[in-house]
Design an enzyme around this catalytic site. Structure first.
Site, PDB file in Angstrom:
ATOM      1  N   LYS A  13       0.861  -1.198   0.000  1.00 14.72           N
ATOM      2  CA  LYS A  13       0.000   0.000   0.000  1.00 14.72           C
ATOM      3  C   LYS A  13       0.887   1.235   0.000  1.00 14.72           C
ATOM      4  O   LYS A  13       1.989   1.215   0.589  1.00 14.72           O
ATOM      5  CB  LYS A  13      -0.988   0.017   1.160  1.00 14.72           C
ATOM      6  N   ASP A 123      -4.035  -0.434   9.683  1.00 17.77           N
ATOM      7  CA  ASP A 123      -3.939  -0.433   8.220  1.00 17.77           C
ATOM      8  C   ASP A 123      -4.552  -1.680   7.572  1.00 17.77           C
ATOM      9  O   ASP A 123      -4.589  -1.781   6.352  1.00 17.77           O
ATOM     10  CB  ASP A 123      -2.468  -0.364   7.791  1.00 17.77           C
TER      11      ASP A 123
HETATM   12  O1  C5P Z   1      -2.453  -0.345  14.425  1.00 21.21           O
HETATM   13  P1  C5P Z   1      -0.992  -0.389  14.156  1.00 21.21           P
HETATM   14  O2  C5P Z   1      -0.307  -1.517  14.874  1.00 21.21           O
HETATM   15  O3  C5P Z   1      -0.659  -0.328  12.720  1.00 21.21           O
HETATM   16  O4  C5P Z   1      -0.408   0.958  14.775  1.00 21.21           O
HETATM   17  C1  C5P Z   1       0.897   1.078  15.248  1.00 21.21           C
HETATM   18  C2  C5P Z   1       0.998   2.286  16.164  1.00 21.21           C
HETATM   19  O5  C5P Z   1       0.872   3.485  15.420  1.00 21.21           O
HETATM   20  C3  C5P Z   1      -0.069   2.391  17.236  1.00 21.21           C
HETATM   21  O6  C5P Z   1       0.277   1.681  18.393  1.00 21.21           O
HETATM   22  C4  C5P Z   1      -0.121   3.885  17.500  1.00 21.21           C
HETATM   23  O7  C5P Z   1       0.945   4.264  18.343  1.00 21.21           O
HETATM   24  C5  C5P Z   1       0.165   4.476  16.135  1.00 21.21           C
HETATM   25  N1  C5P Z   1      -1.063   4.845  15.402  1.00 21.21           N
HETATM   26  C6  C5P Z   1      -1.739   6.004  15.739  1.00 21.21           C
HETATM   27  N2  C5P Z   1      -2.860   6.359  15.039  1.00 21.21           N
HETATM   28  C7  C5P Z   1      -3.305   5.600  14.025  1.00 21.21           C
HETATM   29  C8  C5P Z   1      -2.625   4.420  13.653  1.00 21.21           C
HETATM   30  C9  C5P Z   1      -1.497   4.068  14.369  1.00 21.21           C
HETATM   31  O8  C5P Z   1      -1.347   6.702  16.660  1.00 21.21           O
HETATM   32  N3  C5P Z   1      -4.398   5.974  13.365  1.00 21.21           N
END
Ligand code: C5P
Length: 269
Positions: A13, A123
């Protein structure tokens, strides 16, 4: 290469834009992002098994966990399935192009069970459809956009992993303007590029602070394309092109200049 013709494809992506527009009480950030997908990605094959197992192959296999820390393992487990999984890692990890999320989404798609998507990462929902979408909220609010004209990209990664939470922490302003209410229907790649030039990735400058080599990648690409930007929380950056030949030439050039970097041409849609 995995020879199984039924291998699942997990395309990379690319966030053409990533506006950070706010932050929720639980710390997650509110985003407004135009997300597209590449014609390159990881491949996954699934064999029958009594227990979950995972074999990771391919050019980016090194350092990828082969246990329950891996998102494909988690996805299979969450669905209550048992499979012998082979994951061909063609995408760099922790690179802002959705590798692990795309892999998990490919598993959910295969089993036709999409409900745990958001639990596997912010994501993962956008990767389920693997088509151009506008992503809002913390990642789960998705709207399909009018089909984009054909265009190509060079993706460049300097061989480092960037931790997404570190980049969000380094962000100075969390209340930036969203994209315009309506994303136009673009007739040509040129019109798309003109519009994109006015958009942003708000994580780009904090990511350059966390990992200064990202600024070097952006410099290496600048002047070669009207749109040069970072994807996601980095470190992968992209430059956009109106034709395939131009993208291939630039990718080759960067690869020659920086043999330790990953530079590839691909089609985005
Ligand atoms: O959900 P994912 O594991 O991809 O997200 C990794 C980190 O990125 C989360 O723990 C958070 O700290 C940050 N994040 C965020 N806001 C989002 C997506 C991710 O703060 N919309």
């Amino acid at each position: 290469m995995i020879s199984d013709k039924a291998a699942l494809f997990a395309p990379a992506k690319v966030n053409l834009t990533l506006h950070v527009t706010g932050q929720r009480d639980d710390g997650y950030h509110l985003l407004d992002s135009l997300v597209v997908f590449a014609d390159l990605g990881d491949r996954i094959s699934l064999g029958p098994a009594d227990e979950i197992s995972l074999d990771v192959t391919g050019p980016f296999a090194r350092g990828v966990p082969t246990d329950a820390r891996n998102s494909v393992w988690q996805a299979v487990e969450m669905l209550g399935e048992r499979r012998a999984i082979t994951l061909e890692k063609n995408l760099p990890n922790g690179a802002g192009i959705g590798g692990g999320s795309a892999d998990a989404a490919a598993i959910l798609r295969h089993f036709g069970r999409v409900e745990p998507a958001a639990d596997l990462g912010a994501d993962v929902p956008v990767c389920l459809l693997s088509r151009a979408q506008r992503m809002r909220g913390i990642g789960g609010k998705l709207d399909e956009v009018t089909a984009l004209p054909p265009f190509w990209a060079v993706l460049v990664n300097p061989g480092i992993t960037v931790a997404t939470p570190d980049v969000f922490k380094a962000l100075e302003n969390r209340g930036n303007p969203p994209m315009p209410d309506a994303i136009p229907a673009f007739e040509t790649a040129g019109a798309l590029f003109d519009w994109l030039a006015h958009m942003r990735n708000d994580l780009q400058s904090p990511a350059c602070k966390v990992a200064p080599v990202i600024a070097q990648v952006l410099t290496a690409l600048s002047g070669r394309s009207p749109v040069v930007r970072m994807s996601g929380s980095g470190a992968t950056c992209f430059a956009l092109f109106q034709n395939h030949t131009e993208a291939v030439t630039v990718a080759k050039d960067i690869q020659e200049q920086k043999p330790d970097w990953w530079a590839v041409a691909c089609r985005l849609s």
